[in-house]
Design a protein around this motif. Sequence first.
Motif, PDB file in Angstrom:
ATOM      1  N   LEU A  72      20.920  36.763  35.115  1.00  0.00           N
ATOM      2  CA  LEU A  72      21.920  35.696  35.140  1.00  0.00           C
ATOM      3  C   LEU A  72      23.103  36.065  34.254  1.00  0.00           C
ATOM      4  CD1 LEU A  72      22.923  32.781  35.598  1.00  0.00           C
ATOM      5  CD2 LEU A  72      21.173  31.977  34.037  1.00  0.00           C
ATOM      6  N   GLY A  73      22.814  36.565  33.044  1.00  0.00           N
ATOM      7  CA  GLY A  73      23.884  36.944  32.129  1.00  0.00           C
ATOM      8  C   GLY A  73      24.728  38.084  32.675  1.00  0.00           C
ATOM      9  N   LEU A  74      24.074  39.096  33.266  1.00  0.00           N
ATOM     10  CA  LEU A  74      24.825  40.226  33.833  1.00  0.00           C
ATOM     11  C   LEU A  74      25.682  39.772  35.010  1.00  0.00           C
ATOM     12  CD1 LEU A  74      22.097  43.049  33.678  1.00  0.00           C
ATOM     13  CD2 LEU A  74      24.132  42.785  32.213  1.00  0.00           C
ATOM     14  N   SER A  75      25.163  38.830  35.811  1.00  0.00           N
ATOM     15  CA  SER A  75      25.939  38.324  36.949  1.00  0.00           C
ATOM     16  C   SER A  75      27.187  37.601  36.477  1.00  0.00           C
ATOM     17  CB  SER A  75      25.080  37.364  37.784  1.00  0.00           C
ATOM     18  OG  SER A  75      23.930  38.007  38.257  1.00  0.00           O
ATOM     19  N   PHE A  76      27.008  36.805  35.413  1.00  0.00           N
ATOM     20  CA  PHE A  76      28.160  36.084  34.874  1.00  0.00           C
ATOM     21  C   PHE A  76      29.154  37.086  34.269  1.00  0.00           C
ATOM     22  CE2 PHE A  76      28.655  31.451  33.275  1.00  0.00           C
ATOM     23  CZ  PHE A  76      29.931  31.410  33.803  1.00  0.00           C
ATOM     24  N   GLY A  77      28.620  38.108  33.606  1.00  0.00           N
ATOM     25  CA  GLY A  77      29.486  39.134  33.031  1.00  0.00           C
ATOM     26  C   GLY A  77      30.293  39.852  34.102  1.00  0.00           C
ATOM     27  N   ALA A  78      29.646  40.174  35.230  1.00  0.00           N
ATOM     28  CA  ALA A  78      30.343  40.864  36.315  1.00  0.00           C
ATOM     29  C   ALA A  78      31.464  39.993  36.867  1.00  0.00           C
ATOM     30  CB  ALA A  78      29.348  41.223  37.425  1.00  0.00           C
ATOM     31  N   LEU A  79      31.172  38.687  37.004  1.00  0.00           N
ATOM     32  CA  LEU A  79      32.200  37.756  37.487  1.00  0.00           C
ATOM     33  C   LEU A  79      33.369  37.718  36.506  1.00  0.00           C
ATOM     34  CD1 LEU A  79      31.506  34.262  39.007  1.00  0.00           C
ATOM     35  CD2 LEU A  79      33.276  34.548  37.277  1.00  0.00           C
ATOM     36  N   PHE A  80      33.041  37.640  35.218  1.00  0.00           N
ATOM     37  CA  PHE A  80      34.096  37.557  34.198  1.00  0.00           C
ATOM     38  C   PHE A  80      34.923  38.838  34.166  1.00  0.00           C
ATOM     39  CE2 PHE A  80      35.566  37.413  29.674  1.00  0.00           C
ATOM     40  CZ  PHE A  80      36.288  36.243  29.780  1.00  0.00           C
ATOM     41  N   ALA A  81      34.250  39.977  34.319  1.00  0.00           N
ATOM     42  CA  ALA A  81      34.970  41.252  34.324  1.00  0.00           C
ATOM     43  C   ALA A  81      35.919  41.314  35.523  1.00  0.00           C
ATOM     44  CB  ALA A  81      33.982  42.420  34.365  1.00  0.00           C
ATOM     45  N   TRP A  82      35.472  40.824  36.680  1.00  0.00           N
ATOM     46  CA  TRP A  82      36.324  40.839  37.869  1.00  0.00           C
ATOM     47  C   TRP A  82      37.540  39.932  37.675  1.00  0.00           C
ATOM     48  CZ3 TRP A  82      37.092  43.764  41.930  1.00  0.00           C
ATOM     49  CH2 TRP A  82      37.875  43.267  42.969  1.00  0.00           C
ATOM     50  N   VAL A  83      37.293  38.764  37.112  1.00  0.00           N
ATOM     51  CA  VAL A  83      38.375  37.793  36.915  1.00  0.00           C
ATOM     52  C   VAL A  83      39.434  38.339  35.960  1.00  0.00           C
ATOM     53  CG1 VAL A  83      38.882  35.610  35.739  1.00  0.00           C
ATOM     54  CG2 VAL A  83      37.130  35.685  37.510  1.00  0.00           C
ATOM     55  N   THR A  84      38.983  39.091  34.945  1.00  0.00           N
ATOM     56  CA  THR A  84      39.926  39.594  33.938  1.00  0.00           C
ATOM     57  C   THR A  84      40.353  41.037  34.199  1.00  0.00           C
ATOM     58  OG1 THR A  84      38.027  40.202  32.573  1.00  0.00           O
ATOM     59  CG2 THR A  84      39.047  38.080  32.103  1.00  0.00           C
ATOM     60  N   ARG A  85      40.088  41.546  35.427  1.00  0.00           N
ATOM     61  CA  ARG A  85      40.392  42.942  35.744  1.00  0.00           C
ATOM     62  C   ARG A  85      41.898  43.207  35.687  1.00  0.00           C
ATOM     63  NH1 ARG A  85      40.132  46.285  40.807  1.00  0.00           N
ATOM     64  NH2 ARG A  85      41.012  44.384  41.644  1.00  0.00           N
ATOM     65  N   ASP A  86      42.654  42.337  36.310  1.00  0.00           N
ATOM     66  CA  ASP A  86      44.114  42.433  36.180  1.00  0.00           C
ATOM     67  C   ASP A  86      44.677  41.023  36.320  1.00  0.00           C
ATOM     68  OD1 ASP A  86      44.060  41.856  38.927  1.00  0.00           O
ATOM     69  OD2 ASP A  86      44.045  43.980  39.441  1.00  0.00           O
ATOM     70  N   ASP A  87      45.960  40.889  36.530  1.00  0.00           N
ATOM     71  CA  ASP A  87      46.538  39.544  36.474  1.00  0.00           C
ATOM     72  C   ASP A  87      46.609  38.837  37.825  1.00  0.00           C
ATOM     73  OD1 ASP A  87      48.428  41.059  37.637  1.00  0.00           O
ATOM     74  OD2 ASP A  87      49.968  40.754  36.130  1.00  0.00           O
ATOM     75  N   ARG A  88      45.974  39.453  38.854  1.00  0.00           N
ATOM     76  CA  ARG A  88      46.095  38.816  40.168  1.00  0.00           C
ATOM     77  C   ARG A  88      45.387  37.459  40.228  1.00  0.00           C
ATOM     78  NH1 ARG A  88      43.536  40.784  44.005  1.00  0.00           N
ATOM     79  NH2 ARG A  88      42.130  41.812  42.559  1.00  0.00           N
ATOM     80  N   LEU A  89      44.244  37.324  39.557  1.00  0.00           N
ATOM     81  CA  LEU A  89      43.491  36.071  39.648  1.00  0.00           C
ATOM     82  C   LEU A  89      43.876  35.069  38.568  1.00  0.00           C
ATOM     83  CD1 LEU A  89      39.939  37.403  40.549  1.00  0.00           C
ATOM     84  CD2 LEU A  89      41.846  36.855  42.048  1.00  0.00           C
ATOM     85  N   LEU A  90      44.245  35.580  37.381  1.00  0.00           N
ATOM     86  CA  LEU A  90      44.566  34.672  36.276  1.00  0.00           C
ATOM     87  C   LEU A  90      46.045  34.307  36.239  1.00  0.00           C
ATOM     88  CD1 LEU A  90      42.513  36.111  33.285  1.00  0.00           C
ATOM     89  CD2 LEU A  90      41.967  34.195  34.775  1.00  0.00           C
ATOM     90  N   GLY A  91      46.863  35.064  36.985  1.00  0.00           N
ATOM     91  CA  GLY A  91      48.291  34.777  36.949  1.00  0.00           C
ATOM     92  C   GLY A  91      48.952  35.524  35.813  1.00  0.00           C
ATOM     93  N   GLN A  92      48.339  35.461  34.647  1.00  0.00           N
ATOM     94  CA  GLN A  92      48.975  36.046  33.463  1.00  0.00           C
ATOM     95  C   GLN A  92      47.855  36.504  32.542  1.00  0.00           C
ATOM     96  OE1 GLN A  92      51.162  33.078  31.397  1.00  0.00           O
ATOM     97  NE2 GLN A  92      51.518  34.334  29.601  1.00  0.00           N
ATOM     98  N   LEU A  93      47.808  37.817  32.296  1.00  0.00           N
ATOM     99  CA  LEU A  93      46.705  38.362  31.517  1.00  0.00           C
ATOM    100  C   LEU A  93      47.156  38.590  30.076  1.00  0.00           C
ATOM    101  CD1 LEU A  93      43.841  39.103  32.489  1.00  0.00           C
ATOM    102  CD2 LEU A  93      44.533  41.485  32.388  1.00  0.00           C
TER     103      LEU A  93
END
Lengths: 204, 204, 204, 204
Positions: free
Chosen positions: D124-145
């Motif tokens: 569960l922790g690794l899955s959440f980590g993978a999601l978080f890593a993807w979200v913070t990979r670049d600024d496409r998903l967050l808008g502004q990194l």
Amino acid sequence: MTKNRLEAFSDGVIAIAITLLVIELRPPELHDGELLARQLWRQWPSYAAYLVSFLTIGVVWLNHHRVFTQVRRVDGPLLLLNLNLLLWTALVPFPTAVVADYLGGGGEPARTAVALYGVVFLLLGLSFGALFAWVTRDDRLLGQLPPAAVVRAARLRFMSGSAVYLVAIGLAFVSPPLALALHGATALYYTFDQASVAPTVSEG
Amino acid sequence: MTKNRLEAFSDGVIAIAITLLVIELRPPELHDGELLARQLWRQWPSYAAYLVSFLTIGVVWLNHHRVFTQVRRVDGPLLLLNLNLLLWTALVPFPTAVVADYLGGGGEPARTAVALYGVVFLLLGLSFGALFAWVTRDDRLLGQLPPAAVVRAARLRFMSGSAVYLVAIGLAFVSPPLALALHGATALYYTFDQASVAPTVSEG
Amino acid sequence: MTKNRLEAFSDGVIAIAITLLVIELRPPELHDGELLARQLWRQWPSYAAYLVSFLTIGVVWLNHHRVFTQVRRVDGPLLLLNLNLLLWTALVPFPTAVVADYLGGGGEPARTAVALYGVVFLLLGLSFGALFAWVTRDDRLLGQLPPAAVVRAARLRFMSGSAVYLVAIGLAFVSPPLALALHGATALYYTFDQASVAPTVSEG
Amino acid sequence: MTKNRLEAFSDGVIAIAITLLVIELRPPELHDGELLARQLWRQWPSYAAYLVSFLTIGVVWLNHHRVFTQVRRVDGPLLLLNLNLLLWTALVPFPTAVVADYLGGGGEPARTAVALYGVVFLLLGLSFGALFAWVTRDDRLLGQLPPAAVVRAARLRFMSGSAVYLVAIGLAFVSPPLALALHGATALYYTFDQASVAPTVSEG
């Protein structure tokens, strides 16, 4: 946003807890020539426990709604106090099942079952009281706080349920069915609004 | 706000009740050399009860939706009438399990099981009727009430299900499978709109 | 409004069905000196069935989402076609439990269990296909329909799963584990978008 | 839209998983003259497992919320990473039930049960980590990194739970109750925000 998602998550947990109560109601087993009608009738403690628990969780939802209609801002402690409230709400099907199994037989099991029921409801009541006290602590969460006397009176009304649950725990050792009835009466009392102190937030 | 959260909570309870029906469907137990296919086949009353209960709860959702699309304001009694409706809706998995267990064997258990099923559906129907009567009592909740004759006709269509459930209870003592089929037919009737009397509220 | 509440109700049913899968996973019983680790290992068919069913219901949600993002208007038949889709989706935990109980033992029960699994998935696939065909029948529900060839191709991709399920039913009589694996592969195929034909509706 | 429906579906699954934990709490069976109070007391591993699992799933919800408050756009991989996270979250009631059944008896079953618990939480922790890593990979998903160092620090805080779960798996072979307590402590650590790197998206 935070408030919307907190309400949605809370509604989800409360809706599931109230609906899961039904899985404690099981078809009775029949042995050689017993009548189903009679065996269904014998399960009356299950129906009584279902009814009282349904009413109580329903009232938790009503009051959750009444409290959060007034809230304008959610902070960290409120998130945790809300999670604590949900923990006890989601637990209700367990003492309900214990009462369903042991109220009918009388004796120590019936007394212990209804006392356990009362303890869980007491902790549920105290959790809700703590949340309400935090929300009405100052005007940061409500936006605008009414006079101190109004808040005190609302807190008293809101907390009085916990005092009744304390009485119900004692009553469980005298008459378990009466104690269960007292729980039902408390739920009915809280269907009336005991929580409003501030103007509601329109979100239309 | 109140209306949105009431709808969300009701949708939650209805969605959970309709999905919980499946946990009454259990894998059959196999004894020495029995065929799984045959034992699965023998569980037909479970499948029939699942289907009829799913249809009925689905129709409760459709009509809940149709009624509340017209509602503009929620008051205290409506909250309680709605909670009462949810109580009976959430209870449906219980008589469904009883029918699943006892319809196949015939005799008193089959008759009692389907009669119990009918009683719960009758109380569900009456609860929905009471809610509908309150909503259409005057124009405070709907905003704009149609002519009295239109309201009367809609109430009659809305309530007629309860009369059919009364018939189904009687029929349970003659032919339990036929009574169950009558429940299914009633659900199909209510998939058609019997509840619209006022213009719907756009919330887009 | 109708569309929002239909999506919310569908999300609720799908979320509950996917989460209820876990209640088929039971702690193994231990007899005199057996190792828990070994008994947990022996339950591999339960884990395999959980995984494939979770993936499939997850994919139903993804595609439900993809289809309804394009829908602009909900009519009566769509409500019923959607209810029919939910009926088969909510049923998935039942064949999953049957596979969990009988896949490991082999023989007729394993073949029948996986064939039943395939039949429920086939009916689920056909229900989704019927809904998709209705939505893409003309431009009333989508607002704007793409060229007929695009629609035909999308329908074909959307329906091809049902053909695979038919193959899986046959395969269940040859190799039940392989048939289950085919179900898993089909779910993975549908994680990729096979449903988009029209511009999505922004609701932001 | 996509983001709202993804959040609603995730909230649904998480709310159901957290509430389903209660169905592992069963009324104890009583034999000739046993006290219910004593038998309820003996079930302490069930209560401990309920509490730790409730806290952990509650914290998954809090952090899911914290991560998605920052997300502005949802893409295909994020949908799948989120489904993967939900798979492990929805699975939690299973190892919880195994711990509840076997922690009290000690020996190999207790060690294996808590180790299994740790393995599921690790995944569960690794899955959440993978999601978080993807979200913070670049600024496409967050808008502004934010600056890379801030992201790295947040990822480290976010991932550190998985390292603790690894320790807890080892500890399970030394002292199962201590390992369970470590899980509880980890959940408490994550009630504090470890996920914020970007400005939140107002959706009001």
